[in-house]
Design a protein around this motif. Structure first.
Motif, PDB file in Angstrom:
ATOM      1  N   ILE A   1      37.272  31.577  47.398  1.00 27.67           N
ATOM      2  CA  ILE A   1      36.124  32.254  47.335  1.00 27.67           C
ATOM      3  C   ILE A   1      35.987  32.228  48.990  1.00 27.67           C
ATOM      4  O   ILE A   1      35.292  31.350  49.564  1.00 27.67           O
ATOM      5  CB  ILE A   1      35.023  31.375  46.976  1.00 27.67           C
TER       6      ILE A   1
ATOM      7  N   PHE B   1      39.492  28.076  43.302  1.00 32.13           N
ATOM      8  CA  PHE B   1      39.424  29.588  43.290  1.00 32.13           C
ATOM      9  C   PHE B   1      39.102  29.860  44.887  1.00 32.13           C
ATOM     10  O   PHE B   1      38.786  29.229  45.585  1.00 32.13           O
ATOM     11  CB  PHE B   1      38.123  30.031  42.504  1.00 32.13           C
TER      12      PHE B   1
ATOM     13  N   ALA C   1      35.316  29.568  34.133  1.00 34.06           N
ATOM     14  CA  ALA C   1      35.297  28.586  35.151  1.00 34.06           C
ATOM     15  C   ALA C   1      34.716  29.525  36.474  1.00 34.06           C
ATOM     16  O   ALA C   1      34.259  29.182  37.300  1.00 34.06           O
ATOM     17  CB  ALA C   1      36.468  27.877  35.378  1.00 34.06           C
ATOM     18  N   TRP C   2      35.557  30.691  36.602  1.00 31.85           N
ATOM     19  CA  TRP C   2      35.011  31.438  37.851  1.00 31.85           C
ATOM     20  C   TRP C   2      33.613  31.917  37.805  1.00 31.85           C
ATOM     21  O   TRP C   2      32.902  32.145  38.766  1.00 31.85           O
ATOM     22  CB  TRP C   2      36.114  32.593  37.988  1.00 31.85           C
TER      23      TRP C   2
ATOM     24  N   GLN D   1      31.123  30.567  36.340  1.00 34.79           N
ATOM     25  CA  GLN D   1      30.181  29.446  36.607  1.00 34.79           C
ATOM     26  C   GLN D   1      30.351  29.095  38.300  1.00 34.79           C
ATOM     27  O   GLN D   1      29.289  28.904  38.776  1.00 34.79           O
ATOM     28  CB  GLN D   1      30.792  28.230  35.820  1.00 34.79           C
ATOM     29  N   ARG D   2      31.564  29.069  38.874  1.00 31.81           N
ATOM     30  CA  ARG D   2      31.738  28.923  40.393  1.00 31.81           C
ATOM     31  C   ARG D   2      30.926  29.880  41.002  1.00 31.81           C
ATOM     32  O   ARG D   2      30.198  29.489  42.038  1.00 31.81           O
ATOM     33  CB  ARG D   2      33.225  28.960  40.485  1.00 31.81           C
ATOM     34  N   MET D   3      30.678  31.081  40.630  1.00 31.20           N
ATOM     35  CA  MET D   3      30.072  32.390  41.191  1.00 31.20           C
ATOM     36  C   MET D   3      28.498  32.258  40.967  1.00 31.20           C
ATOM     37  O   MET D   3      27.743  32.921  41.581  1.00 31.20           O
ATOM     38  CB  MET D   3      30.550  33.536  40.941  1.00 31.20           C
TER      39      MET D   3
ATOM     40  N   THR E   1      41.073  37.065  42.530  1.00 34.62           N
ATOM     41  CA  THR E   1      41.556  36.077  41.480  1.00 34.62           C
ATOM     42  C   THR E   1      43.049  36.454  41.168  1.00 34.62           C
ATOM     43  O   THR E   1      43.622  35.814  40.569  1.00 34.62           O
ATOM     44  CB  THR E   1      40.701  36.345  40.471  1.00 34.62           C
TER      45      THR E   1
ATOM     46  N   ALA F   1      37.220  24.929  39.261  1.00 36.00           N
ATOM     47  CA  ALA F   1      36.667  25.917  39.941  1.00 36.00           C
ATOM     48  C   ALA F   1      37.035  25.773  41.497  1.00 36.00           C
ATOM     49  O   ALA F   1      36.917  26.662  42.175  1.00 36.00           O
ATOM     50  CB  ALA F   1      35.140  26.034  39.724  1.00 36.00           C
ATOM     51  N   GLN F   2      37.132  24.507  42.014  1.00 35.77           N
ATOM     52  CA  GLN F   2      37.401  24.506  43.423  1.00 35.77           C
ATOM     53  C   GLN F   2      38.627  24.917  43.949  1.00 35.77           C
ATOM     54  O   GLN F   2      38.937  25.491  45.141  1.00 35.77           O
ATOM     55  CB  GLN F   2      37.248  23.039  43.990  1.00 35.77           C
TER      56      GLN F   2
END
Length: 194
Positions: free
Chosen positions: A8, A6, A40-41, A43-45, A20, A3-4
């Motif tokens: 953001i 991505f 994963a995205w 979750q990251r958000m 993305t 996830a890191q």
């Protein structure tokens, strides 16, 4: 994909979703290739609560996520250009999302309103993203919704800076490259004058 990795950096979740799909040195970089990437995205958000979503066959979730992303990209581009937009497709997507609203007490004792989205279908799982896009389209200041000024960059951002002069998706990415290119050009111009 962890996830890191991505990007953001847009200061808006709907725009981070657009990001993305980015431009890399060797061509387009797709961050939502598989269902696992989409999870994963999300979750990251912070879109997934304590319970995880069910597994979806093949890469149905990724396909729906990419379709939603391109639908959002089209609507945002049209809105940015001041054109009339057809909201039917996004509304159709939003109708699949089901959620409940609950008044809850946060860990610090403060009261907060929480939305709990169903996660049984890809559309339900992606409903918070579609909602974020609908909110941006309806209430966003499109003078502040921008694409990065770098010629080879496709990333979007919401300029929340005090002076509203943000030009780059990120100073670490495109802004720094621009500064280096300007410095090299000045050196070249100075060398030619000598």
């Amino acid at each position: 994909m962890p996830a890191q990795e991505f990007l953001i950096l847009a200061d808006n979740p709907a725009l981070d979703f657009l990001n993305t799909l980015a431009q890399g040195d060797d061509g387009p970089v797709e961050y939502l290739s598989t269902n696992k990437d989409v999870i994963a995205w999300l979750q990251r958000m912070g879109y997934l609560g304590e319970r995880g979503p069910r597994a979806f066959p093949r890469d149905v979730l990724a396909e729906r996520a990419r379709a939603l992303r391109e639908m959002i990209r089209k609507l945002l581009t049209q809105r940015k250009l001041g054109k009339n937009i057809d909201i039917g497709a996004l509304n159709s997507f939003l109708m699949h999302g089901r959620y409940t609203v609950q008044l809850a007490r946060a860990s610090n004792g403060e009261l907060e309103v929480k939305d709990h989205f169903d996660m049984d279908t890809p559309e339900q799982l992606l409903a918070p993203v579609a909602r974020a896009a609908a909110e941006l389209i309806a209430t966003g200041d499109f003078d502040l919704v921008r694409k990065c000024e770098a010629d080879d960059c496709v990333l979007w951002f919401y300029d929340r800076t005090k002076a509203h002069r943000r030009r780059w998706c990120s100073m670490a990415l495109c802004g720094n490259r621009h500064k280096v290119a300007q410095f090299r050009q000045r050196q070249k111009d100075n060398a030619e004058l000598e």
